[in-house]
Design a protein around this motif. Structure first.
Motif, PDB file in Angstrom:
ATOM      1  N   LYS A 106       0.810  -1.217   0.000  1.00 14.34           N
ATOM      2  CA  LYS A 106       0.000   0.000   0.000  1.00 14.34           C
ATOM      3  C   LYS A 106       0.847   1.272   0.000  1.00 14.34           C
ATOM      4  N   GLY A 107       2.135   1.129  -0.283  1.00 12.33           N
ATOM      5  CA  GLY A 107       3.049   2.263  -0.160  1.00 12.33           C
ATOM      6  C   GLY A 107       2.642   3.469  -0.991  1.00 12.33           C
ATOM      7  N   GLU A 108       2.465   3.275  -2.292  1.00 13.82           N
ATOM      8  CA  GLU A 108       2.142   4.407  -3.168  1.00 13.82           C
ATOM      9  C   GLU A 108       0.710   4.897  -2.947  1.00 13.82           C
ATOM     10  N   GLU A 109      -0.202   3.978  -2.681  1.00 14.67           N
ATOM     11  CA  GLU A 109      -1.594   4.371  -2.475  1.00 14.67           C
ATOM     12  C   GLU A 109      -1.739   5.252  -1.231  1.00 14.67           C
ATOM     13  N   VAL A 110      -1.053   4.881  -0.142  1.00 14.25           N
ATOM     14  CA  VAL A 110      -1.113   5.689   1.079  1.00 14.25           C
ATOM     15  C   VAL A 110      -0.447   7.044   0.846  1.00 14.25           C
ATOM     16  N   LEU A 111       0.647   7.048   0.111  1.00 17.93           N
ATOM     17  CA  LEU A 111       1.322   8.316  -0.198  1.00 17.93           C
ATOM     18  C   LEU A 111       0.390   9.243  -0.975  1.00 17.93           C
ATOM     19  N   GLU A 112      -0.317   8.672  -1.947  1.00 19.49           N
ATOM     20  CA  GLU A 112      -1.244   9.488  -2.733  1.00 19.49           C
ATOM     21  C   GLU A 112      -2.355  10.052  -1.837  1.00 19.49           C
ATOM     22  N   ASP A 113      -2.894   9.219  -0.949  1.00 17.71           N
ATOM     23  CA  ASP A 113      -3.938   9.704  -0.035  1.00 17.71           C
ATOM     24  C   ASP A 113      -3.395  10.789   0.894  1.00 17.71           C
ATOM     25  N   PHE A 114      -2.163  10.584   1.368  1.00 18.14           N
ATOM     26  CA  PHE A 114      -1.557  11.552   2.279  1.00 18.14           C
ATOM     27  C   PHE A 114      -1.377  12.912   1.594  1.00 18.14           C
ATOM     28  N   LEU A 115      -0.836  12.871   0.379  1.00 21.08           N
ATOM     29  CA  LEU A 115      -0.622  14.133  -0.340  1.00 21.08           C
ATOM     30  C   LEU A 115      -1.954  14.799  -0.683  1.00 21.08           C
ATOM     31  N   GLN A 116      -2.950  13.979  -0.998  1.00 22.86           N
ATOM     32  CA  GLN A 116      -4.268  14.542  -1.278  1.00 22.86           C
ATOM     33  C   GLN A 116      -4.834  15.223  -0.033  1.00 22.86           C
ATOM     34  N   GLU A 117      -4.614  14.587   1.126  1.00 17.32           N
ATOM     35  CA  GLU A 117      -5.092  15.154   2.390  1.00 17.32           C
ATOM     36  C   GLU A 117      -4.399  16.474   2.687  1.00 17.32           C
ATOM     37  N   LYS A 118      -3.116  16.576   2.325  1.00 15.55           N
ATOM     38  CA  LYS A 118      -2.354  17.797   2.585  1.00 15.55           C
ATOM     39  C   LYS A 118      -2.513  18.830   1.486  1.00 15.55           C
ATOM     40  N   ASN A 119      -3.333  18.534   0.474  1.00 17.69           N
ATOM     41  CA  ASN A 119      -3.501  19.464  -0.642  1.00 17.69           C
ATOM     42  C   ASN A 119      -4.138  20.775  -0.184  1.00 17.69           C
ATOM     43  N   VAL A 120      -5.109  20.670   0.729  1.00 15.58           N
ATOM     44  CA  VAL A 120      -5.748  21.890   1.261  1.00 15.58           C
ATOM     45  C   VAL A 120      -4.718  22.743   1.978  1.00 15.58           C
ATOM     46  N   GLU A 121      -3.871  22.089   2.752  1.00 15.54           N
ATOM     47  CA  GLU A 121      -2.815  22.804   3.474  1.00 15.54           C
ATOM     48  C   GLU A 121      -1.873  23.504   2.499  1.00 15.54           C
ATOM     49  N   ALA A 122      -1.486  22.780   1.432  1.00 10.48           N
ATOM     50  CA  ALA A 122      -0.572  23.368   0.453  1.00 10.48           C
ATOM     51  C   ALA A 122      -1.205  24.572  -0.234  1.00 10.48           C
ATOM     52  N   LYS A 123      -2.498  24.450  -0.583  1.00 11.93           N
ATOM     53  CA  LYS A 123      -3.172  25.576  -1.234  1.00 11.93           C
ATOM     54  C   LYS A 123      -3.261  26.779  -0.304  1.00 11.93           C
ATOM     55  N   SER A 124      -3.466  26.550   0.974  1.00 13.97           N
ATOM     56  CA  SER A 124      -3.541  27.653   1.925  1.00 13.97           C
ATOM     57  C   SER A 124      -2.204  28.365   2.028  1.00 13.97           C
ATOM     58  N   ILE A 125      -1.119  27.585   2.088  1.00 11.45           N
ATOM     59  CA  ILE A 125       0.222  28.185   2.150  1.00 11.45           C
ATOM     60  C   ILE A 125       0.502  28.971   0.880  1.00 11.45           C
ATOM     61  N   LEU A 126       0.095  28.409  -0.267  1.00  8.20           N
ATOM     62  CA  LEU A 126       0.289  29.117  -1.535  1.00  8.20           C
ATOM     63  C   LEU A 126      -0.483  30.434  -1.543  1.00  8.20           C
ATOM     64  N   ARG A 127      -1.699  30.407  -1.040  1.00  9.51           N
ATOM     65  CA  ARG A 127      -2.527  31.618  -1.032  1.00  9.51           C
ATOM     66  C   ARG A 127      -1.901  32.701  -0.152  1.00  9.51           C
ATOM     67  N   VAL A 128      -1.399  32.297   1.023  1.00 10.02           N
ATOM     68  CA  VAL A 128      -0.729  33.256   1.906  1.00 10.02           C
ATOM     69  C   VAL A 128       0.514  33.812   1.238  1.00 10.02           C
ATOM     70  N   ASP A 129       1.254  32.911   0.581  1.00  8.39           N
ATOM     71  CA  ASP A 129       2.465  33.329  -0.122  1.00  8.39           C
ATOM     72  C   ASP A 129       2.120  34.386  -1.176  1.00  8.39           C
ATOM     73  N   GLU A 130       1.085  34.111  -1.955  1.00  5.82           N
ATOM     74  CA  GLU A 130       0.708  35.051  -3.014  1.00  5.82           C
ATOM     75  C   GLU A 130       0.242  36.385  -2.442  1.00  5.82           C
ATOM     76  N   LYS A 131      -0.548  36.331  -1.358  1.00  5.37           N
ATOM     77  CA  LYS A 131      -1.043  37.570  -0.752  1.00  5.37           C
ATOM     78  C   LYS A 131       0.102  38.416  -0.207  1.00  5.37           C
ATOM     79  N   LEU A 132       0.992  37.749   0.539  1.00  5.74           N
ATOM     80  CA  LEU A 132       2.102  38.497   1.149  1.00  5.74           C
ATOM     81  C   LEU A 132       3.055  39.020   0.088  1.00  5.74           C
ATOM     82  N   THR A 133       3.252  38.216  -0.955  1.00  5.35           N
ATOM     83  CA  THR A 133       4.124  38.673  -2.044  1.00  5.35           C
ATOM     84  C   THR A 133       3.524  39.903  -2.713  1.00  5.35           C
TER      85      THR A 133
END
Length: 773
Positions: free
Chosen positions: A455-482
């Motif tokens: 289940k190595g790759e499948e769990v990794l894909e789920d994990f990254l998908q779960e962190k996608n919201v977090e990544a988008k939030s960081i990107l949004r803050v980055d863009e705003k502050l920039t």
């Protein structure tokens, strides 16, 4: 692992003859259970005290073992068994059965003899009949047990009999053992008229013509022997030694025995070893030790039930038992192998599949070796289904183990990134690039781990998908502050230090739109980038009372928060302005200007309550702004107590006291030279003095010029610095003050204004009177 017989230093009892009944011995059956080789079964039957056991000892290659009886006492009771490796057939087991002597008068039940003889026939592949003297009519009459076999044994079940309802005698020859007649202490010349031993037996079994009762009785045992047994063989043994030495026969050296006796004994053993066949059952199926165990049990149970032995039924029953046992044993072989593999789960699916195929093939091969008469393939199907079911369960377990390990591995690797997020290291211009770099490094390290399982790759894909919201939030803050700091190095420097960005004007933090409160994401993004401690000052009050002016002054600006006219409220919702704290380096002052209360245009008083409540909950200092004087009307408009009571939520600022250290002596340096006082929130003091609520969550922190301590929860108790102390003191003083007012009227001035009789603040109280008494 050897499939042959275990080492047996002596025979063991296989079938007990106790209290007139036959009973199998479990320990002997356990020995047979472990023998997977085909067995050659040699059984000896005959009258007691005829030396049967001696022949069995010779076949076992031992001088002693089976007990030898005296001339007047039978030693063997029931049926005894001795399993030894076959001396001339590798991979086979020689199974010797010594039976209880027939005709023992002490038993008193001739039917028991018939069953012993019958079991000897049913169980053996070679039956040795041992007698003494000569083969004459008297000897054949004693062998009447053979004439009773047709009453005790059937070839087919009752539903499969011949049309005439009977079975011909010649049918038995296909299932009965070879017959060897051992004549002991032979008293005649072994060559009679030039005949050999076999010809002598054939001569003794000749039939007489005629149908008289006498002739039928004469011919019956002879005819049964000829028809039932496929081969007939005879050995005539002379006396082995003098009569006085017969009781010591098992301990005598071969040199002390008669040479002619030894010669016949050797020929007898050689014949049995060479000519005795593997035990087979109906259908030609070979019998192993394990299968022989079932036959013994089936035949003995049949005797005890009073039924007639049916060879066909016995084979079917044995096949069912043996095939089910084969299924269980072979499945256990697969289960044990896969169980060992499951101890090191998780692993890749290829390894699990390869081991499954290997063990499955091994189990099937073992089943084919052990099973027989599985004509419909039902037992093979059962084994395949059990293996398949267990394999599916193991695949599920492997997936779960893989998933659990992978999630743990990912969370461990992600821990540093999570800490970076908490500390705001990505909440800055360029933070998203740093986040992606750390994330890619984490993924690379994760993929280098070689024991993740299926289940190595499948769990990794789920994990990254779960962190996608977090990544988008960081990107949004980055863009705003920039976007904010583009072309403004000063703001960039402030942002990198964790302080507030430069805000030329306040921004809306909480909107009040259509009667509903909503947070503003852009304002939250600004707060996300501030890593310094906050000093939060909120202002509340009725609309058109000039609250915003006070906030602008605190911000050091003449304008910023919108000022309303005397007839219109400008501030809607809650607005925010973040500036560096003017007197506390490393701190941010966050000012909250709230929507004016009592605005009739809103039409919903609940909204005012929530605005007020949010200001209380969010602030460390609450400024209540009003106009005119603090009279009853003003206090009625301040419904804070009511809000707190209805919401059943105590504001944090009420539950905290600011501890201030005051030196007790000049040039104080040690902590013991200071005392501290607790500065309480005024609104909270009023509320607690009214409610006197016990068990509230009381917290304390101390402030020095260099640092502020963390807030510490205090249990209720009277101690210096504990917030319950002033509360208890206030409640006690309140009783004194109220009682004093009845005694002291208060001084009346010339203008007619009467001064308060009591003036009290904390532990200082002043009484105004016209006299000192």
């Amino acid at each position: 692992m050897s499939e042959g017989p275990p080492h047996m230093p002596a025979p063991v009892c296989l079938i007990e003859n106790a209290e007139g009944g036959l009973r199998t011995v479990e320990s002997a059956l356990d020995i047979l259970r472990g023998i997977q080789q085909s067995v050659v079964v040699v059984a000896v039957v005959g009258f007691y005290r005829t030396g049967k056991s001696y022949l069995m000892n010779r076949l076992a290659g031992q001088q002693s073992g089976f007990a030898l009886g005296s001339p007047i006492e039978s030693k063997t009771k029931g049926i005894w068994m001795w399993c030894v490796p076959h001396p001339s057939k590798p991979g086979h087991t020689l199974l010797l059965l010594d039976t209880e002597g027939l005709g023992d008068e002490d038993k008193g039940d001739s039917k028991n003899d018939a069953w012993i003889f019958c079991l000897g026939v049913l169980l053996s592949s070679t039956l040795v009949y041992n007698s003494r003297g000569t083969i004459d009519n008297q000897a054949l009459e004693k062998l009447h047990y053979v004439t009773e076999l047709t009453n005790q044994i059937r070839i087919k079940s009752s539903g499969a009999r011949d049309e005439d309802g009977d079975v011909k005698d010649c049918e038995f020859v296909r299932f009965f053992p070879d017959f060897v007649w051992a004549v002991r202490d032979f008293t005649l010349e072994r060559k009679i008229d030039g005949r050999s031993e076999d010809e002598y037996l054939d001569f003794a079994l000749q039939l007489k013509k005629g149908w008289s009762d006498e002739l039928v009785t004469y011919n019956l045992p002879r005819q049964c022997i000829r028809n039932f047994f496929p081969t007939l063989k005879c050995f005539t043994f002379p006396f082995p030694t003098l009569a006085k030495n017969m009781t010591n026969l098992d301990s005598m050296a071969e040199a002390d025995l008669c040479p002619d006796f030894l010669s016949v004994a050797n020929r007898f053993c050689s014949h049995v070893f060479a000519e005795s066949r593997v035990k087979r059952v109906q259908g030609g199926h070979k019998v192993t030790g394990s299968r022989f165990r079932h036959l013994v049990k089936i035949y003995v149970d049949t005797i005890n039930s009073g039924s007639v032995h049916c060879l066909e039924n016995a084979v079917v029953a044995m096949a069912e038992i043996e095939n089910q046992s084969a299924v269980n044993e072979c499945f256990r072989l697969y289960e044990q192998g896969m169980g060992d593999l499951s101890k090191i789960f998780p692993m890749d699916v290829g390894t699990v599949s390869a081991e499954h195929h290997r063990l499955n093939a091994m189990a099937i091969q073992e089943f084919l070796k052990r099973s027989f008469k599985d004509e419909g393939g039902g037992y093979m199907t059962q084994l395949v289904e059990k293996v398949s079911k267990l394999y599916d369960q193991l695949i599920t377990l492997n997936k779960e183990a893989s998933e659990k390990l992978c999630w743990k591995l990912l969370l461990d690797l992600y821990a540093q990134m999570a800490n970076n997020i908490r500390q705001g290291r990505y909440a800055k211009a360029g933070g998203y690039e740093i986040y992606c770099r750390d994330r890619d490094a984490m993924v690379a390290e994760y993929r280098q781990h070689d024991k993740k399982g299926m289940k190595g790759e499948e769990v990794l894909e789920d994990f990254l998908q779960e962190k996608n919201v977090e990544a988008k939030s960081i990107l949004r803050v980055d863009e705003k502050l920039t976007e904010i700091i583009t072309g403004c190095p000063a703001i960039l420097q402030a942002n990198m230090s964790g302080g507030p960005p430069r805000m030329p004007a306040p921004v809306c933090l909480i909107e009040n739109a259509e009667g509903e409160l909503q947070t503003v994401e852009s304002a939250l993004d600004i707060l996300r980038g501030i890593q310094q401690p906050l000093v939060v000052v909120a202002v509340v009050g009725l609309y058109r009372t000039g609250k915003s002016y006070l906030m602008n002054r605190l911000a050091g600006q003449q304008s910023g928060f919108a000022l309303g006219s005397t007839i219109e409220s400008k501030t809607k919702g809650i607005w925010m302005w973040c500036v560096p704290h003017p007197s506390k380096p490393g701190h941010t002052m966050l000012m909250l200007d709230t929507e004016g209360l009592g605005d009739v245009d809103k039409g919903d008083s609940n909204n005012d309550a929530w605005i007020f409540c949010l200001a209380v909950l969010l602030s460390s200092t609450l400024v209540y702004n009003s106009r005119g004087s603090i009279d009853n009307q003003a206090l009625e408009k301040l419904q804070l107590m009511k809000v707190v009571w209805q919401k059943q939520t105590i504001p944090t600022s009420w539950r905290r006291a600011r501890g201030v250290l005051i030196p007790k002596e000049k040039d104080a340096a040690d902590l013991s030279q200071f005392r501290h006082i607790s500065l309480l929130n005024v609104e909270g003091k009023i509320f607690f003095s009214v409610v006197a609520q016990a068990g509230c969550d009381v917290q304390l922190c101390l402030t020095t010029e260099e640092y502020n301590t963390a807030w510490q929860r205090l249990d209720i108790g009277i101690m210096a610095g504990c917030t319950i102390s002033p509360l208890a003191f206030t409640m006690a003083m309140e009783v004194i003050i109220r009682a004093s007012r009845w005694v002291v009227g208060g001084q009346q001035l010339k203008t007619g204004l009467r001064l308060p009789p009591i003036r009290a603040y904390m532990d200082d109280m002043t009484t105004l009177t016209t006299t000192m008494h």
